[in-house]
Design a protein around this motif. Structure first.
Motif, PDB file in Angstrom:
ATOM      1  N   ALA A   5       0.822  -1.204   0.000  1.00  0.00           N
ATOM      2  CA  ALA A   5       0.000   0.000   0.000  1.00  0.00           C
ATOM      3  C   ALA A   5       0.862   1.262   0.000  1.00  0.00           C
ATOM      4  O   ALA A   5       0.527   2.260  -0.655  1.00  0.00           O
ATOM      5  N   MET A   6       1.976   1.229   0.729  1.00  0.00           N
ATOM      6  CA  MET A   6       2.900   2.361   0.710  1.00  0.00           C
ATOM      7  C   MET A   6       3.401   2.609  -0.715  1.00  0.00           C
ATOM      8  O   MET A   6       3.438   3.745  -1.187  1.00  0.00           O
ATOM      9  N   ALA A   7       3.789   1.530  -1.386  1.00  0.00           N
ATOM     10  CA  ALA A   7       4.300   1.643  -2.756  1.00  0.00           C
ATOM     11  C   ALA A   7       3.228   2.186  -3.694  1.00  0.00           C
ATOM     12  O   ALA A   7       3.508   3.036  -4.560  1.00  0.00           O
ATOM     13  N   VAL A   8       1.998   1.725  -3.533  1.00  0.00           N
ATOM     14  CA  VAL A   8       0.895   2.193  -4.372  1.00  0.00           C
ATOM     15  C   VAL A   8       0.666   3.688  -4.160  1.00  0.00           C
ATOM     16  O   VAL A   8       0.447   4.444  -5.117  1.00  0.00           O
ATOM     17  N   GLY A   9       0.730   4.132  -2.903  1.00  0.00           N
ATOM     18  CA  GLY A   9       0.532   5.551  -2.624  1.00  0.00           C
ATOM     19  C   GLY A   9       1.594   6.434  -3.246  1.00  0.00           C
ATOM     20  O   GLY A   9       1.289   7.490  -3.827  1.00  0.00           O
ATOM     21  N   VAL A  10       2.860   6.021  -3.155  1.00  0.00           N
ATOM     22  CA  VAL A  10       3.950   6.793  -3.755  1.00  0.00           C
ATOM     23  C   VAL A  10       3.831   6.793  -5.278  1.00  0.00           C
ATOM     24  O   VAL A  10       4.048   7.822  -5.932  1.00  0.00           O
ATOM     25  N   ALA A  11       3.490   5.646  -5.853  1.00  0.00           N
ATOM     26  CA  ALA A  11       3.342   5.567  -7.311  1.00  0.00           C
ATOM     27  C   ALA A  11       2.241   6.507  -7.791  1.00  0.00           C
ATOM     28  O   ALA A  11       2.391   7.200  -8.807  1.00  0.00           O
ATOM     29  N   ARG A  12       1.138   6.551  -7.055  1.00  0.00           N
ATOM     30  CA  ARG A  12       0.051   7.431  -7.467  1.00  0.00           C
ATOM     31  C   ARG A  12       0.434   8.899  -7.344  1.00  0.00           C
ATOM     32  O   ARG A  12       0.052   9.739  -8.174  1.00  0.00           O
ATOM     33  N   ALA A  13       1.212   9.231  -6.330  1.00  0.00           N
ATOM     34  CA  ALA A  13       1.674  10.609  -6.198  1.00  0.00           C
ATOM     35  C   ALA A  13       2.490  11.013  -7.419  1.00  0.00           C
ATOM     36  O   ALA A  13       2.319  12.112  -7.965  1.00  0.00           O
ATOM     37  N   ALA A  14       3.383  10.120  -7.850  1.00  0.00           N
ATOM     38  CA  ALA A  14       4.217  10.403  -9.026  1.00  0.00           C
ATOM     39  C   ALA A  14       3.371  10.525 -10.283  1.00  0.00           C
ATOM     40  O   ALA A  14       3.613  11.405 -11.127  1.00  0.00           O
ATOM     41  N   LEU A  15       2.376   9.659 -10.427  1.00  0.00           N
ATOM     42  CA  LEU A  15       1.517   9.720 -11.611  1.00  0.00           C
ATOM     43  C   LEU A  15       0.691  11.002 -11.631  1.00  0.00           C
ATOM     44  O   LEU A  15       0.525  11.631 -12.688  1.00  0.00           O
ATOM     45  N   ASP A  16       0.168  11.406 -10.477  1.00  0.00           N
ATOM     46  CA  ASP A  16      -0.623  12.638 -10.412  1.00  0.00           C
ATOM     47  C   ASP A  16       0.211  13.853 -10.808  1.00  0.00           C
ATOM     48  O   ASP A  16      -0.244  14.725 -11.557  1.00  0.00           O
ATOM     49  N   GLU A  17       1.442  13.910 -10.280  1.00  0.00           N
ATOM     50  CA  GLU A  17       2.313  15.042 -10.608  1.00  0.00           C
ATOM     51  C   GLU A  17       2.720  15.013 -12.079  1.00  0.00           C
ATOM     52  O   GLU A  17       2.774  16.056 -12.745  1.00  0.00           O
ATOM     53  N   THR A  18       2.984  13.848 -12.613  1.00  0.00           N
ATOM     54  CA  THR A  18       3.375  13.721 -14.024  1.00  0.00           C
ATOM     55  C   THR A  18       2.216  14.110 -14.936  1.00  0.00           C
ATOM     56  O   THR A  18       2.413  14.772 -15.966  1.00  0.00           O
TER      57      THR A  18
END
Length: 395
Positions: free
Chosen positions: A254-267
């Protein structure tokens, strides 16, 4: 893309976690990354939220009476909350009191008396040793029964929240000759004589979280601080302590999913600002290369997200989740590192600069592919489960 709606009963928790991530964690993320080993000031205001989330901690709550009954409970609540909080800052999430991996260990294997006695304590977990990483069965820290106390001797490294926690769950062996079956976990109170903090580690990422190195010399703990069954059962192995991972691996996923989504949102924001339109109705070859690559990353993210929810849901519904937990951890850990690095590549210098958090998220993501069992260990577990073979047979 396949999308799974958040259950209405959990929407409030998810909303609160996201609001805290957006208004408290994210704004201080860069400052806390630079101020490693300094206690983040956000912890003073996040205490009540941590207590709220800890009430839904993994392994807690009643189980369904039968398999026909569907339950979205404590494990699913935890992973959904963690996803939102890590969208804000993974290092700060690891720093929240009473949400440590040691707390998950206590929730998984403690008896009723222990659960009450350690309620409200912030627990770190100490497994890794200088000569023992992925192979936790090779632990050398010893525990010898002396009257009404166990005497612990050894060394533990990479203990997340080790300095700030109230207690540390230490893995040790009762008898090295008995192998895995003799591995037990012990709750060690901070301040116990002989339990020495050697140093705090400087790290690539999750710098808001402290990572400690401990030495144990003649550390005496009450025998009632041993979690689980004190008997050495060679037929059962160390399933008792390993049960902890079935609950904690979905949390790391879940931690990894949250960080990945943060990167996708910013991108997504940066690509849109650059004049690119992300069109899900057009085939990849008919879109700009950056947009096609971004959509492929989103698909990878969705796979990680759904696997993580599945592992947590199975735990809530009293179904064996060792295989889904390892699959979720392996997929999400790899995706987080791939997605964050690819996002930097897609936006170029904007992602490599400290003006954006993308470079920080890429550093934070790497640990999620390592701790709680490396990528390679998860693949071995999945292979063993699918093929029905032992670790010895797969060597």
């Amino acid at each position: 893309m396949i999308n799974l709606e958040v259950p209405e009963t959990l929407a409030t928790v998810v909303s609160q976690a996201h609001r805290a991530a957006a208004e408290i964690l994210r704004p201080g993320s860069r400052r806390n990354d630079r101020a490693e080993h300094t206690r983040p000031p956000e912890l003073d205001v996040l205490g009540p939220l941590a207590d709220h989330l800890s009430a839904f901690g993994p392994g807690g709550g009643p189980k369904p009476a039968n398999k026909a009954e569907n339950r979205n409970g404590s494990n699913l609540t935890s992973v959904l909350g963690i996803m939102e909080m890590c969208w804000g800052d993974a290092g700060l999430l690891l720093s929240l009191p009473r949400l440590g991996l040691g707390n998950a260990a206590i929730a998984s294997v403690a008896n009723e008396e222990q659960a009450k006695r350690f309620a409200g304590k912030w627990a770190a977990m100490a497994i890794t040793e200088p000569d023992c990483g992925s192979d936790s069965a090779a632990i050398r820290t010893t525990a010898a029964l002396d009257g009404d106390e166990y005497v612990l001797d050894g060394e533990k490294i990479f203990v997340t929240s080790g300095e700030r926690a109230d207690v540390v769950v230490v893995w040790a062996t009762l008898d090295k000759s008995k192998g895995r079956a003799a591995i037990k976990s012990f709750v060690v109170e901070k301040g116990t004589p002989g339990f020495e903090l050697v140093r705090l580690e400087h790290k690539l990422g999750i710098r808001a979280s402290d990572t400690a190195h401990f030495r144990l010399e003649n550390v005496r703990v009450p025998r009632e601080n041993l979690l689980g069954d004190p008997e050495i059962d060679v037929r059962r192995g160390f399933a008792g302590v390993m049960q902890t991972f079935d609950n904690t691996r979905p949390l790391v996923a879940a931690m990894a999913v949250g960080v990945a989504r943060a990167a996708l949102d910013e991108t997504r924001r940066l690509l849109t600002d650059a004049g690119l339109t992300i069109d899900y109705d057009r085939a990849g070859p008919r879109q700009p290369a950056a947009v096609a690559a971004f959509i492929a990353l989103e698909a990878d993210y969705e796979a990680s997200y759904l696997l993580t929810l599945e592992a947590a849901w199975m735990a809530d519904n009293a179904r064996p989740n060792s295989l889904p937990a390892s699959m979720a951890k392996a997929k999400a850990g790899r995706c987080a590192t791939d997605i964050t690095l690819r996002c930097i590549e897609l936006v170029g210098s904007l992602g490599y600069s400290e003006d954006s958090l993308l470079e920080k998220w890429a550093r934070d993501a790497k640990i999620m592919d390592i701790f709680e069992g490396t990528q390679q260990v998860q693949q071995l577990i999945v292979a063993r489960r699918l093929l029905g073979k032992s670790s010895t047979e797969l060597k």
